[in-house]
Write a protein that holds these residues in place. Structure first.
Motif, PDB file in Angstrom:
ATOM      1  N   ILE A 133       5.538   2.622  14.229  1.00 22.50           N
ATOM      2  CA  ILE A 133       5.627   3.429  13.014  1.00 22.50           C
ATOM      3  C   ILE A 133       4.273   4.087  12.806  1.00 22.50           C
ATOM      4  CG2 ILE A 133       5.871   3.288  10.493  1.00 22.50           C
ATOM      5  CD1 ILE A 133       7.767   0.846  11.053  1.00 22.50           C
ATOM      6  N   GLN A 134       4.279   5.371  12.444  1.00 21.85           N
ATOM      7  CA  GLN A 134       3.019   6.078  12.180  1.00 21.85           C
ATOM      8  C   GLN A 134       3.007   6.607  10.751  1.00 21.85           C
ATOM      9  OE1 GLN A 134       2.241   9.142  15.097  1.00 21.85           O
ATOM     10  NE2 GLN A 134       1.409   7.669  16.550  1.00 21.85           N
ATOM     11  N   ILE A 135       1.999   6.166   9.975  1.00 19.91           N
ATOM     12  CA  ILE A 135       1.790   6.641   8.607  1.00 19.91           C
ATOM     13  C   ILE A 135       0.459   7.392   8.566  1.00 19.91           C
ATOM     14  CG2 ILE A 135       1.401   5.933   6.208  1.00 19.91           C
ATOM     15  CD1 ILE A 135       3.161   3.483   6.786  1.00 19.91           C
ATOM     16  N   TYR A 136       0.454   8.600   7.977  1.00 15.93           N
ATOM     17  CA  TYR A 136      -0.759   9.428   7.913  1.00 15.93           C
ATOM     18  C   TYR A 136      -1.280   9.488   6.479  1.00 15.93           C
ATOM     19  CZ  TYR A 136      -0.139  10.792  12.754  1.00 15.93           C
ATOM     20  OH  TYR A 136      -0.041  10.757  14.122  1.00 15.93           O
ATOM     21  N   CYS A 137      -2.611   9.539   6.334  1.00 14.33           N
ATOM     22  CA  CYS A 137      -3.253   9.422   5.025  1.00 14.33           C
ATOM     23  C   CYS A 137      -4.247  10.562   4.803  1.00 14.33           C
ATOM     24  CB  CYS A 137      -4.010   8.099   4.924  1.00 14.33           C
ATOM     25  SG  CYS A 137      -3.028   6.668   5.411  1.00 14.33           S
ATOM     26  N   GLU A 138      -4.170  11.149   3.602  1.00 13.51           N
ATOM     27  CA  GLU A 138      -5.054  12.280   3.279  1.00 13.51           C
ATOM     28  C   GLU A 138      -6.467  11.837   2.909  1.00 13.51           C
ATOM     29  OE1 GLU A 138      -3.478  14.869   0.255  1.00 13.51           O
ATOM     30  OE2 GLU A 138      -5.470  15.590  -0.296  1.00 13.51           O
ATOM     31  N   ASN A 139      -6.594  10.688   2.225  1.00 13.28           N
ATOM     32  CA  ASN A 139      -7.898  10.301   1.675  1.00 13.28           C
ATOM     33  C   ASN A 139      -8.050   8.779   1.680  1.00 13.28           C
ATOM     34  OD1 ASN A 139      -6.312   9.435  -0.557  1.00 13.28           O
ATOM     35  ND2 ASN A 139      -6.419  11.494  -1.423  1.00 13.28           N
ATOM     36  N   ASN A 140      -9.170   8.305   1.118  1.00 14.83           N
ATOM     37  CA  ASN A 140      -9.492   6.876   1.144  1.00 14.83           C
ATOM     38  C   ASN A 140      -8.457   6.051   0.368  1.00 14.83           C
ATOM     39  OD1 ASN A 140     -11.660   8.097   2.262  1.00 14.83           O
ATOM     40  ND2 ASN A 140     -13.190   7.260   0.866  1.00 14.83           N
ATOM     41  N   GLN A 141      -8.030   6.587  -0.775  1.00 18.53           N
ATOM     42  CA  GLN A 141      -7.060   5.854  -1.587  1.00 18.53           C
ATOM     43  C   GLN A 141      -5.760   5.652  -0.806  1.00 18.53           C
ATOM     44  OE1 GLN A 141      -7.556   4.917  -5.243  1.00 18.53           O
ATOM     45  NE2 GLN A 141      -6.142   3.515  -4.282  1.00 18.53           N
ATOM     46  N   GLU A 142      -5.312   6.705  -0.141  1.00 19.67           N
ATOM     47  CA  GLU A 142      -4.064   6.583   0.625  1.00 19.67           C
ATOM     48  C   GLU A 142      -4.229   5.620   1.795  1.00 19.67           C
ATOM     49  OE1 GLU A 142      -2.238  11.032  -0.303  1.00 19.67           O
ATOM     50  OE2 GLU A 142      -2.268  10.276   1.748  1.00 19.67           O
ATOM     51  N   ALA A 143      -5.403   5.622   2.428  1.00 20.09           N
ATOM     52  CA  ALA A 143      -5.634   4.707   3.555  1.00 20.09           C
ATOM     53  C   ALA A 143      -5.570   3.259   3.072  1.00 20.09           C
ATOM     54  CB  ALA A 143      -6.980   5.005   4.205  1.00 20.09           C
ATOM     55  N   TYR A 144      -6.237   2.977   1.948  1.00 18.64           N
ATOM     56  CA  TYR A 144      -6.220   1.622   1.364  1.00 18.64           C
ATOM     57  C   TYR A 144      -4.796   1.216   0.983  1.00 18.64           C
ATOM     58  CZ  TYR A 144      -6.956  -1.945  -2.285  1.00 18.64           C
ATOM     59  OH  TYR A 144      -6.893  -3.086  -3.056  1.00 18.64           O
ATOM     60  N   ASP A 145      -4.121   2.080   0.243  1.00 21.41           N
ATOM     61  CA  ASP A 145      -2.771   1.763  -0.228  1.00 21.41           C
ATOM     62  C   ASP A 145      -1.789   1.596   0.936  1.00 21.41           C
ATOM     63  OD1 ASP A 145      -3.773   1.970  -2.783  1.00 21.41           O
ATOM     64  OD2 ASP A 145      -2.893   3.947  -3.178  1.00 21.41           O
ATOM     65  N   SER A 146      -1.915   2.474   1.933  1.00 14.96           N
ATOM     66  CA  SER A 146      -0.955   2.452   3.049  1.00 14.96           C
ATOM     67  C   SER A 146      -1.142   1.220   3.923  1.00 14.96           C
ATOM     68  CB  SER A 146      -1.106   3.722   3.898  1.00 14.96           C
ATOM     69  OG  SER A 146      -0.741   4.852   3.140  1.00 14.96           O
ATOM     70  N   LEU A 147      -2.392   0.764   4.081  1.00 10.15           N
ATOM     71  CA  LEU A 147      -2.619  -0.420   4.910  1.00 10.15           C
ATOM     72  C   LEU A 147      -1.952  -1.648   4.281  1.00 10.15           C
ATOM     73  CD1 LEU A 147      -4.425  -0.822   7.578  1.00 10.15           C
ATOM     74  CD2 LEU A 147      -5.706  -2.359   6.116  1.00 10.15           C
ATOM     75  N   ILE A 148      -2.040  -1.748   2.951  1.00  8.29           N
ATOM     76  CA  ILE A 148      -1.404  -2.882   2.261  1.00  8.29           C
ATOM     77  C   ILE A 148       0.118  -2.791   2.409  1.00  8.29           C
ATOM     78  CG2 ILE A 148      -1.009  -3.909  -0.014  1.00  8.29           C
ATOM     79  CD1 ILE A 148      -3.920  -2.950  -0.703  1.00  8.29           C
ATOM     80  N   GLN A 149       0.659  -1.591   2.221  1.00 11.12           N
ATOM     81  CA  GLN A 149       2.116  -1.431   2.348  1.00 11.12           C
ATOM     82  C   GLN A 149       2.586  -1.661   3.784  1.00 11.12           C
ATOM     83  OE1 GLN A 149       3.792   2.083   0.127  1.00 11.12           O
ATOM     84  NE2 GLN A 149       1.653   2.376  -0.464  1.00 11.12           N
ATOM     85  N   ALA A 150       1.721  -1.340   4.753  1.00  6.71           N
ATOM     86  CA  ALA A 150       2.100  -1.464   6.171  1.00  6.71           C
ATOM     87  C   ALA A 150       2.479  -2.892   6.534  1.00  6.71           C
ATOM     88  CB  ALA A 150       0.964  -0.974   7.063  1.00  6.71           C
ATOM     89  N   ILE A 151       1.814  -3.872   5.909  1.00  5.72           N
ATOM     90  CA  ILE A 151       2.133  -5.277   6.201  1.00  5.72           C
ATOM     91  C   ILE A 151       3.591  -5.572   5.849  1.00  5.72           C
ATOM     92  CG2 ILE A 151       1.635  -7.665   5.507  1.00  5.72           C
ATOM     93  CD1 ILE A 151      -0.576  -6.608   7.205  1.00  5.72           C
ATOM     94  N   ARG A 152       3.984  -5.135   4.656  1.00  4.75           N
ATOM     95  CA  ARG A 152       5.349  -5.395   4.204  1.00  4.75           C
ATOM     96  C   ARG A 152       6.379  -4.666   5.074  1.00  4.75           C
ATOM     97  NH1 ARG A 152       6.254  -6.416  -1.190  1.00  4.75           N
ATOM     98  NH2 ARG A 152       8.420  -6.094  -0.604  1.00  4.75           N
ATOM     99  N   ILE A 153       6.045  -3.433   5.453  1.00  5.04           N
ATOM    100  CA  ILE A 153       6.972  -2.639   6.276  1.00  5.04           C
ATOM    101  C   ILE A 153       7.145  -3.291   7.644  1.00  5.04           C
ATOM    102  CG2 ILE A 153       7.306  -0.407   7.411  1.00  5.04           C
ATOM    103  CD1 ILE A 153       5.531   0.741   5.031  1.00  5.04           C
TER     104      ILE A 153
END
Length: 393
Positions: A133-153
């Motif tokens: 799965i590939q998730i792309y992030c625009e900024n630092n907030q999205e990178a932080y938030d997406s990494l946490i969500q990635a565990i659950r996914i």
């Protein structure tokens, strides 16, 4: 309660890893991802996490160690960039086909050669069909938030696939921005305990990992992999909705910016979307109907949803930070035009290759693309489809 701080993208991601407290992190340093394991190893040394940190001699070994740890039942993470991801290549496929929910922070950087340490997307786009799965992030907030969500996914029972969280090297990884962090207790409650359905060290239910899989079964196993990727789309939305209730920050499969009533639009990944939003605002102030679509998800590729969001446009430009080298366009262009065509949307489309090897992309560059799109909307004349933006010819 949210905690406001100023962190670089790499610091934010390392801090998220600290809050997640994975069982195993295996990594080898490579610019610009080096800071992630560097910061995280300090957390380990200070006793702030009880993670087993495995420093290895190469990225191939890093992913091999992650595969072994994940197969043994450990929540496992790593980080890399560019040639590091390339050196993991064969192991990426093994991680995905073994249905191991490893989470990798990919700090996008150009692939050699020529040697270059700056940002483009040639690394992650090269790995787009590895089953991650590939998730792309625009900024630092999205990178932080997406990494946490990635565990659950990754660990969801209907998915069980590795996830790559991608953000731009040096632009996002090293730039310091204001960011809202969750309390550690909130993060740990959100990701929960990892209870793998099967693991190597379970003597009550022994399993084989990485067995020979010849024609009678190989095809069916790959089909199951594809179905798991398909399932992840629903899971990604469910996890995002739960995250929004916790933080107020909403994520979907993609983000649109003033696209609903636009006549022309741009599709662009990661940090350049922020630059493009500034141009959209400028053009809107002049009464010009321009908009933006920023994909969050590239694998799985939500083709129907993307086509539905773009179908009303008169013209669209899809910007790739990697060259397709005489393909019909860049990889993002090919995916989007296929989605439009296959879903019956008749939108004139242009491919732009931009920003290779860290070449700056300015608002003036983005303005040139919108100007051309507006001209196409007016005249209907498309002209050259495969274009380069910001290169000296």
């Amino acid at each position: 309660m949210a905690v406001r701080d100023r962190l670089s993208g790499n610091e934010a991601v390392a801090f998220a890893m600290k809050q997640i407290n994975p069982d195993v992190v295996a990594a080898f340093p490579i610019t610009p991802s080096t800071e992630v394991p560097q910061y995280f190893s300090q957390f380990v040394a200070n006793g702030e996490v009880d993670t087993e940190f495995v420093p290895v001699e190469s990225e191939h070994s890093a992913m091999s160690a992650c595969i072994g740890a994940s197969a043994a039942g450990a929540r496992t993470m790593t980080a890399t960039s560019s040639q590091g991801l390339a050196l993991m290549w064969e192991m990426l496929y093994i991680a995905a086909s073994s249905r191991l929910p490893i989470v990798l922070a990919l700090i996008n950087r150009a692939l050699s050669g020529p040697i270059n340490i700056h940002n483009d997307h040639s690394d992650s786009m090269g790995a787009r069909d590895s089953g991650w799965i590939q998730i792309y992030c625009e900024n630092n907030q999205e990178a932080y938030d997406s990494l946490i969500q990635a565990i659950r996914i990754a660990e969801h029972k209907d998915v069980m696939l590795p996830v790559m969280v991608c953000y731009d090297g040096f632009i996002t990884s090293h730039a310091v921005e204001n960011i809202e962090l969750l309390e550690t207790e909130e993060v740990r409650k959100f990701v929960g305990e990892y209870n793998p359905p099967y693991w190597l060290l379970n003597k009550q239910e022994p399993v084989a990992i990485g067995p020979l899989d010849l024609p009678p079964y190989y095809f069916e196993h790959k089909r199951q992999q594809a179905e798991a990727l398909k399932n992840s789309k629903k899971v990604i939305l469910e996890v995002a909705e739960e995250f929004a209730k916790l933080t107020g920050r909403k994520y979907g499969l993609f983000e649109t910016y003033k696209l609903e009533d636009a006549e022309v639009g741009i599709v662009v990944l990661n940090s350049t979307a922020g630059t493009a939003k500034a141009v959209v605002d400028e053009y809107r102030s002049k009464g010009l109907k321009v908009g933006l679509l920023k994909p969050r998800l590239f694998r799985p590729f939500p083709a129907e949803e993307y086509a539905d969001a773009l179908k009303h446009l008169k013209a669209v430009a899809i910007l790739d930070k990697v060259d397709g080298f005489n393909a019909a366009g860049g990889p993002l262009f090919n995916e989007f035009t296929s989605a439009l065509y296959c879903n019956g949307a008749n939108v004139k489309a242009l491919s732009y290759i931009y920003g290779l090897g860290g070449r700056d992309v300015t608002t003036k560059d983005i303005s040139k693309v919108y100007d051309r799109l507006l001209e196409i909307a007016k005249t209907g004349n498309v002209g050259e489809i495969y274009n380069y933006l910001g290169v000296r010819e």
